[in-house]
Design an enzyme around this catalytic site. Structure first.
Site, PDB file in Angstrom:
ATOM      1  N   ASP A  10      43.912 -13.320  42.735  1.00  0.00           N
ATOM      2  CA  ASP A  10      42.627 -13.967  42.978  1.00  0.00           C
ATOM      3  C   ASP A  10      42.101 -14.517  41.664  1.00  0.00           C
ATOM      4  O   ASP A  10      41.968 -13.778  40.677  1.00  0.00           O
ATOM      5  CB  ASP A  10      41.621 -12.974  43.562  1.00  0.00           C
ATOM      6  CG  ASP A  10      41.964 -12.575  45.001  1.00  0.00           C
ATOM      7  OD1 ASP A  10      42.962 -13.087  45.538  1.00  0.00           O
ATOM      8  OD2 ASP A  10      41.227 -11.752  45.570  1.00  0.00           O
ATOM      9  N   ASP A 131      38.585 -14.868  58.033  1.00  0.00           N
ATOM     10  CA  ASP A 131      37.916 -13.770  57.331  1.00  0.00           C
ATOM     11  C   ASP A 131      36.704 -13.367  58.157  1.00  0.00           C
ATOM     12  O   ASP A 131      35.804 -14.185  58.367  1.00  0.00           O
ATOM     13  CB  ASP A 131      37.481 -14.227  55.941  1.00  0.00           C
ATOM     14  CG  ASP A 131      38.650 -14.805  55.137  1.00  0.00           C
ATOM     15  OD1 ASP A 131      39.782 -14.352  55.356  1.00  0.00           O
ATOM     16  OD2 ASP A 131      38.414 -15.701  54.316  1.00  0.00           O
TER      17      ASP A 131
END
Length: 242
Positions: A10, A131
């Site tokens: 990330d 998500d």
């Protein structure tokens, strides 16, 4: 069907970080050099790298392009990339640059026409990132929550030709509390698209549990547990291979 593990990189400000529940002010820096991290994952035996441009997800356009290109140059592993891919030009550019699979998250909710067109234009190279917060899909780097459930959105794209669905339970992401087995398995059973579990993998036991659901879950993304040393790569890969 093989169960594939995707170690996560990330990116925030060019560094490798992990967030807690997607909160940008809850970032822990784990590495200064994303390319070196990708090379380490390749050396450990992983077969893919999962990369998210966190700044790009919030900005709506790529924001860590230099770091992504460095990752692509540093490893032969296929890279799946999400964050800030909201139009065909950006999708085409990343695939041309060597990204193996792009992930469309916010675009799947806010611009389904583009998401469908991308799936058709790049067969096998587009994943949908769903998500969910309390079951409802979140967008804009998880800053907004829609009124669409992850299951309903997945069903809308069942015939679109997506390569995979990456399902994240936001409440568990980066919290090391275990994956949401029930929601993930329910999604995998509901759609013909391979489902990859994300968010909450805390131990090798979670990998065994995902494989044991019998729902045909296609893989899992490993983040904080890998960086914190709670999951050893060799042990995780052995569990994934059964």
């Amino acid at each position: 069907m093989a169960f594939v593990l995707y170690p996560a990189i990330d990116l925030k400000g060019g560094q490798v970080v992990r967030l807690k529940r997607g909160e940008m002010d809850q970032a822990t820096v784990y590495a200064e050099d994303p390319a070196q991290q990708a090379a380490a994952f390749a050396a450990a035996g992983f077969e893919w790298v999962h990369v998210v441009d966190l700044d790009g997800a919030f900005a709506g356009r790529p924001a860590n392009a230099a770091a992504v290109r460095a990752i692509l140059a540093a490893t032969q592993l296929p890279v799946q990339l999400g964050g800030g891919i909201r139009d065909m030009a950006t999708a085409e550019a990343w695939l041309a640059a060597g990204v193996a699979r792009i992930i469309l998250g916010s675009a799947a909710v806010k611009d389904p026409g583009f998401a469908r067109a991308a799936c058709k234009a790049f067969p096998g190279q587009v994943a949908l990132g769903l998500d969910a917060r309390d079951g409802f899909v979140a967008t804009e780097g998880w800053a907004e929550t829609s009124d669409v459930t992850a299951r309903d959105l997945a069903l809308r794209f069942a015939d679109a030709g997506a390569a995979a669905i990456i399902f994240t339970d936001i409440a568990r992401d980066g919290m090391l509390t275990g994956v949401n087995l029930d929601l993930t398995a329910d999604l995998a059973r509901a759609v013909p698209i391979p489902v990859i579990a994300s968010g909450g993998v805390a131990s090798v036991a979670d990998i065994h549990a995902l494989r044991a659901t019998g729902a045909g879950i296609a893989g899992a993304i490993l983040g904080r547990a890998l960086y914190d040393g709670r999951v050893e790569p060799a042990e995780a890969l052995a569990a994934a291979r059964g």
